[in-house]
Scaffold this motif. Structure first.
Motif, PDB file in Angstrom:
ATOM      1  N   ILE A  90      -3.322  -3.729 -14.147  1.00 36.71           N
ATOM      2  CA  ILE A  90      -3.951  -3.839 -12.840  1.00 36.71           C
ATOM      3  C   ILE A  90      -2.837  -3.896 -11.802  1.00 36.71           C
ATOM      4  O   ILE A  90      -1.698  -4.238 -12.114  1.00 36.71           O
ATOM      5  CB  ILE A  90      -4.831  -5.099 -12.726  1.00 36.71           C
ATOM      6  N   THR A  91      -3.164  -3.523 -10.592  1.00 41.63           N
ATOM      7  CA  THR A  91      -2.176  -3.682  -9.527  1.00 41.63           C
ATOM      8  C   THR A  91      -2.070  -5.169  -9.197  1.00 41.63           C
ATOM      9  O   THR A  91      -3.081  -5.865  -9.063  1.00 41.63           O
ATOM     10  CB  THR A  91      -2.593  -2.889  -8.279  1.00 41.63           C
ATOM     11  N   HIS A  92      -0.858  -5.641  -9.103  1.00 44.61           N
ATOM     12  CA  HIS A  92      -0.647  -7.039  -8.749  1.00 44.61           C
ATOM     13  C   HIS A  92       0.692  -7.182  -8.035  1.00 44.61           C
ATOM     14  O   HIS A  92       1.668  -6.509  -8.363  1.00 44.61           O
ATOM     15  CB  HIS A  92      -0.715  -7.955  -9.969  1.00 44.61           C
ATOM     16  N   ASN A  93       0.698  -8.034  -7.046  1.00 40.88           N
ATOM     17  CA  ASN A  93       1.897  -8.258  -6.240  1.00 40.88           C
ATOM     18  C   ASN A  93       2.074  -9.746  -6.010  1.00 40.88           C
ATOM     19  O   ASN A  93       1.116 -10.453  -5.669  1.00 40.88           O
ATOM     20  CB  ASN A  93       1.779  -7.554  -4.885  1.00 40.88           C
ATOM     21  N   ILE A  94       3.298 -10.203  -6.197  1.00 35.98           N
ATOM     22  CA  ILE A  94       3.637 -11.607  -5.954  1.00 35.98           C
ATOM     23  C   ILE A  94       4.897 -11.630  -5.101  1.00 35.98           C
ATOM     24  O   ILE A  94       5.919 -11.045  -5.479  1.00 35.98           O
ATOM     25  CB  ILE A  94       3.876 -12.376  -7.267  1.00 35.98           C
ATOM     26  N   THR A  95       4.831 -12.266  -3.951  1.00 33.53           N
ATOM     27  CA  THR A  95       6.012 -12.321  -3.104  1.00 33.53           C
ATOM     28  C   THR A  95       6.074 -13.652  -2.366  1.00 33.53           C
ATOM     29  O   THR A  95       5.044 -14.246  -2.019  1.00 33.53           O
ATOM     30  CB  THR A  95       6.033 -11.151  -2.095  1.00 33.53           C
ATOM     31  N   HIS A  96       7.304 -14.120  -2.142  1.00 36.56           N
ATOM     32  CA  HIS A  96       7.547 -15.343  -1.373  1.00 36.56           C
ATOM     33  C   HIS A  96       8.358 -14.960  -0.149  1.00 36.56           C
ATOM     34  O   HIS A  96       9.371 -14.266  -0.256  1.00 36.56           O
ATOM     35  CB  HIS A  96       8.309 -16.373  -2.213  1.00 36.56           C
ATOM     36  N   PHE A  97       7.929 -15.388   1.021  1.00 37.31           N
ATOM     37  CA  PHE A  97       8.616 -15.037   2.261  1.00 37.31           C
ATOM     38  C   PHE A  97       8.274 -16.055   3.339  1.00 37.31           C
ATOM     39  O   PHE A  97       7.174 -16.597   3.365  1.00 37.31           O
ATOM     40  CB  PHE A  97       8.194 -13.636   2.724  1.00 37.31           C
ATOM     41  N   MET A  98       9.228 -16.329   4.195  1.00 43.59           N
ATOM     42  CA  MET A  98       9.018 -17.175   5.371  1.00 43.59           C
ATOM     43  C   MET A  98       8.259 -18.457   5.013  1.00 43.59           C
ATOM     44  O   MET A  98       7.360 -18.900   5.728  1.00 43.59           O
ATOM     45  CB  MET A  98       8.251 -16.409   6.449  1.00 43.59           C
ATOM     46  N   ASP A  99       8.617 -19.072   3.873  1.00 43.79           N
ATOM     47  CA  ASP A  99       7.970 -20.286   3.385  1.00 43.79           C
ATOM     48  C   ASP A  99       6.488 -20.094   3.065  1.00 43.79           C
ATOM     49  O   ASP A  99       5.690 -21.037   3.112  1.00 43.79           O
ATOM     50  CB  ASP A  99       8.138 -21.430   4.392  1.00 43.79           C
ATOM     51  N   MET A 100       6.119 -18.865   2.725  1.00 42.33           N
ATOM     52  CA  MET A 100       4.747 -18.562   2.304  1.00 42.33           C
ATOM     53  C   MET A 100       4.776 -17.879   0.947  1.00 42.33           C
ATOM     54  O   MET A 100       5.747 -17.212   0.605  1.00 42.33           O
ATOM     55  CB  MET A 100       4.062 -17.611   3.301  1.00 42.33           C
ATOM     56  N   ASP A 101       3.684 -18.023   0.208  1.00 40.49           N
ATOM     57  CA  ASP A 101       3.471 -17.245  -1.010  1.00 40.49           C
ATOM     58  C   ASP A 101       2.255 -16.368  -0.788  1.00 40.49           C
ATOM     59  O   ASP A 101       1.232 -16.818  -0.245  1.00 40.49           O
ATOM     60  CB  ASP A 101       3.175 -18.146  -2.217  1.00 40.49           C
ATOM     61  N   PHE A 102       2.356 -15.108  -1.221  1.00 37.57           N
ATOM     62  CA  PHE A 102       1.168 -14.250  -1.255  1.00 37.57           C
ATOM     63  C   PHE A 102       1.095 -13.590  -2.615  1.00 37.57           C
ATOM     64  O   PHE A 102       2.081 -13.018  -3.106  1.00 37.57           O
ATOM     65  CB  PHE A 102       1.196 -13.164  -0.182  1.00 37.57           C
ATOM     66  N   ILE A 103      -0.080 -13.662  -3.223  1.00 33.18           N
ATOM     67  CA  ILE A 103      -0.328 -13.012  -4.507  1.00 33.18           C
ATOM     68  C   ILE A 103      -1.592 -12.182  -4.375  1.00 33.18           C
ATOM     69  O   ILE A 103      -2.643 -12.683  -3.945  1.00 33.18           O
ATOM     70  CB  ILE A 103      -0.508 -14.046  -5.648  1.00 33.18           C
ATOM     71  N   GLY A 104      -1.496 -10.905  -4.708  1.00 30.55           N
ATOM     72  CA  GLY A 104      -2.647 -10.031  -4.718  1.00 30.55           C
ATOM     73  C   GLY A 104      -2.871  -9.483  -6.115  1.00 30.55           C
ATOM     74  O   GLY A 104      -1.970  -8.873  -6.694  1.00 30.55           O
ATOM     75  N   LEU A 105      -4.044  -9.714  -6.667  1.00 35.83           N
ATOM     76  CA  LEU A 105      -4.398  -9.249  -8.008  1.00 35.83           C
ATOM     77  C   LEU A 105      -5.645  -8.379  -7.917  1.00 35.83           C
ATOM     78  O   LEU A 105      -6.603  -8.736  -7.223  1.00 35.83           O
ATOM     79  CB  LEU A 105      -4.689 -10.431  -8.948  1.00 35.83           C
ATOM     80  N   GLY A 106      -5.632  -7.254  -8.609  1.00 33.76           N
ATOM     81  CA  GLY A 106      -6.821  -6.427  -8.650  1.00 33.76           C
ATOM     82  C   GLY A 106      -6.855  -5.384  -7.551  1.00 33.76           C
ATOM     83  O   GLY A 106      -5.823  -4.980  -7.013  1.00 33.76           O
ATOM     84  N   ASP A 107      -8.053  -4.952  -7.188  1.00 34.71           N
ATOM     85  CA  ASP A 107      -8.242  -3.795  -6.324  1.00 34.71           C
ATOM     86  C   ASP A 107      -9.058  -4.179  -5.095  1.00 34.71           C
ATOM     87  O   ASP A 107     -10.255  -4.471  -5.187  1.00 34.71           O
ATOM     88  CB  ASP A 107      -8.961  -2.690  -7.104  1.00 34.71           C
ATOM     89  N   ILE A 108      -8.416  -4.177  -3.920  1.00 37.28           N
ATOM     90  CA  ILE A 108      -9.121  -4.566  -2.696  1.00 37.28           C
ATOM     91  C   ILE A 108     -10.116  -3.505  -2.240  1.00 37.28           C
ATOM     92  O   ILE A 108     -10.936  -3.760  -1.355  1.00 37.28           O
ATOM     93  CB  ILE A 108      -8.136  -4.871  -1.547  1.00 37.28           C
ATOM     94  N   ARG A 109     -10.068  -2.318  -2.842  1.00 39.90           N
ATOM     95  CA  ARG A 109     -10.970  -1.237  -2.415  1.00 39.90           C
ATOM     96  C   ARG A 109     -12.378  -1.403  -2.973  1.00 39.90           C
ATOM     97  O   ARG A 109     -13.330  -0.805  -2.451  1.00 39.90           O
ATOM     98  CB  ARG A 109     -10.408   0.112  -2.866  1.00 39.90           C
ATOM     99  N   ILE A 110     -12.523  -2.206  -4.011  1.00 36.70           N
ATOM    100  CA  ILE A 110     -13.836  -2.374  -4.634  1.00 36.70           C
ATOM    101  C   ILE A 110     -14.665  -3.371  -3.819  1.00 36.70           C
ATOM    102  O   ILE A 110     -14.233  -4.500  -3.584  1.00 36.70           O
ATOM    103  CB  ILE A 110     -13.696  -2.845  -6.092  1.00 36.70           C
ATOM    104  N   GLN A 111     -15.823  -2.937  -3.386  1.00 38.80           N
ATOM    105  CA  GLN A 111     -16.698  -3.795  -2.595  1.00 38.80           C
ATOM    106  C   GLN A 111     -17.437  -4.772  -3.501  1.00 38.80           C
ATOM    107  O   GLN A 111     -17.761  -4.467  -4.644  1.00 38.80           O
ATOM    108  CB  GLN A 111     -17.700  -2.945  -1.813  1.00 38.80           C
ATOM    109  N   GLY A 112     -17.709  -5.977  -2.958  1.00 38.62           N
ATOM    110  CA  GLY A 112     -18.436  -6.960  -3.734  1.00 38.62           C
ATOM    111  C   GLY A 112     -18.670  -8.234  -2.962  1.00 38.62           C
ATOM    112  O   GLY A 112     -18.469  -8.302  -1.739  1.00 38.62           O
ATOM    113  N   GLN A 113     -19.046  -9.263  -3.673  1.00 40.83           N
ATOM    114  CA  GLN A 113     -19.327 -10.560  -3.066  1.00 40.83           C
ATOM    115  C   GLN A 113     -18.021 -11.322  -2.865  1.00 40.83           C
ATOM    116  O   GLN A 113     -17.174 -11.374  -3.762  1.00 40.83           O
ATOM    117  CB  GLN A 113     -20.278 -11.367  -3.944  1.00 40.83           C
ATOM    118  N   ARG A 114     -17.874 -11.938  -1.714  1.00 39.89           N
ATOM    119  CA  ARG A 114     -16.642 -12.636  -1.355  1.00 39.89           C
ATOM    120  C   ARG A 114     -16.849 -14.147  -1.429  1.00 39.89           C
ATOM    121  O   ARG A 114     -17.839 -14.671  -0.926  1.00 39.89           O
ATOM    122  CB  ARG A 114     -16.250 -12.219   0.070  1.00 39.89           C
ATOM    123  N   ARG A 115     -15.918 -14.843  -2.067  1.00 38.28           N
ATOM    124  CA  ARG A 115     -15.918 -16.315  -2.093  1.00 38.28           C
ATOM    125  C   ARG A 115     -14.536 -16.805  -1.709  1.00 38.28           C
ATOM    126  O   ARG A 115     -13.518 -16.253  -2.154  1.00 38.28           O
ATOM    127  CB  ARG A 115     -16.273 -16.841  -3.492  1.00 38.28           C
TER     128      ARG A 115
END
Length: 420
Positions: A320-345
């Protein structure tokens, strides 16, 4: 004695070599590279420029000498391969010499994408992909830079923003995309990151195409759509990458990258491909695509080497596409596919430990964004992969315990368990 050629010596090429020997391959392994350097990690180049890593730190597998000794390699450094006959498995080098092999692994990687923007070839415009790119940028920074425009709101782009900002350089981040991390971040998560960056004094310019880069008396102007001009000393291109597929002749099937099966075999017998030059299977979308990730390149290289060495039915099901990065005292992790529509929680973690945004389609988890808590990313990635590979998709005691220790609310844990 059998002979195998590895063309390209990055992450995929190294893991193909390692896998060949690990599976008992006793033939000759010839490694062709267009540099004189050992395998480097492109994501570590920004750490080198930022002064967080020594020069040798960009080469995670060791020196050429140590690799040559450990894996009994025939190294051909600074020896670009210019052509390949997939039928005869013959390669042609830049000097016109040729060689034939029983097997070939194309591990040629990807190059920085530089669109045909007028002025993009100006000496004040830099890319950040290779060790040489890092050396060139570091040298320019040492001569004094007051302002910079980073073009491309990517994972590499934000690391460049960070290192420039820490040097006291006025930075603008520009992209024609509508928000930061456009292929990995959900819009609401991107908005929160942008709010924080704005608070740190980072100038953000989104949804405006880059039309030209012009030389001026003060340095450069990056010209955006709508007539906006961004004056700067230097500009940095981080728009993306393009697969290096130039060696694929008519006998090798191409998409956006080299097409391979789950054994990393191309459409030409005896020729394999691995890493950023080839397409992999996206477990979420069910389609092949270039998955330009370090882990993906490693596993594809391992699979190619194992199959050449004769390991029976060694396959790589995909990723799966996944990205993990630390920058400017923040962490961002993206897993999966943001293009797929669905229910958000959305789940806020207590005591400022971050937030988790989930997207489900039907009863299936398809996308996860995590802000400010990288410690839980491994558990959620494993959980997501389990749902896609037919395993029992439960967190298990260890995973549940890790989430609980990180303060993940019971509502999030119960929600995940309730999906299966």
């Amino acid at each position: 004695m059998q002979r195998t050629a590895i063309i390209g010596f990055g992450c995929a090429g190294f893991h193909a070599v390692k896998s060949l020997r690990a599976h008992g391959y006793s033939g000759e392994i010839h490694v062709y590279s267009n540099t004189g350097e050992p395998p480097a990690n492109p994501m570590l180049t920004t750490y080198y420029v930022a002064g967080k890593l020594p020069y040798d730190g960009m080469f995670p597998f060791g020196t050429l000498e140590s690799l040559q000794d450990e894996y009994d390699l025939v190294l051909h450094q600074n020896s670009p391969v210019t052509a390949l006959d997939s039928h005869t498995r013959q390669i042609v080098l830049e000097d016109g010499s040729t060689a034939c092999f029983d097997h070939i692994v194309l591990a040629t990687g990807a190059s920085a994408l530089v669109p045909p923007i007028p002025g993009a070839d100006h000496p004040g415009v830099f890319c950040m992909r290779t060790v040489r790119d890092a050396e060139a940028l570091q040298k320019r920074l040492e001569s004094g830079v007051r302002s910079a425009v980073v073009i491309g709101a990517s994972m590499v782009g934000i690391k460049l923003v960070e290192l420039l900002h820490r040097r006291g350089i006025q930075v603008t981040l520009a992209d024609m995309a509508p928000h930061i991390f456009p292929t990995a971040a959900l819009p609401e998560v991107a908005a929160e990151i942008e709010r924080r960056l704005d608070g740190l004094g980072i100038n953000l310019r989104f949804s405006q195409p880059i039309q030209a880069i012009e030389q001026t008396d003060h340095g450069l102007d990056v010209c955006l759509g709508g007539g906006t001009r961004l004056p700067c000393d230097i500009a940095l291109m981080c728009i993306g990458t393009r697969a290096n597929t130039q060696l694929a002749d008519s006998g090798i099937q191409l998409g956006r990258g080299i097409v391979v099966d789950q054994h990393m075999q191309t459409s030409a017998p005896g020729i394999y491909a691995a890493g950023d030059c080839c397409e992999g299977y996206n477990l979420l979308s069910g389609q092949t695509q270039i998955i330009g990730l370090w882990d993906n390149a490693a596993r594809q290289g391992e699979t190619a080497g194992a199959n050449i060495a004769g390991a029976v039915s060694t396959s790589y099901p995909g990723n799966i596409t996944h990205n993990i990065t630390h920058f400017m005292d923040m962490d961002f992790i993206g897993l999966g596919d943001i293009r797929i529509q669905g229910q958000r929680r959305i789940f806020d973690l207590p005591n400022g430990r971050g937030r988790v945004d989930l997207v489900t389609s039907g009863n299936r988890l398809v996308c996860v964004n995590i802000l400010d808590n990288y410690r839980i990313s491994g558990v959620l990635k494993r959980y997501l992969l389990k749902t896609l590979t037919g395993e029992n998709a439960r967190l298990g005691p260890a995973g549940r315990g890790r989430l609980e220790r990180e303060g993940v609310p019971a509502a999030l844990i119960d929600y995940l368990e309730g999906l299966n």
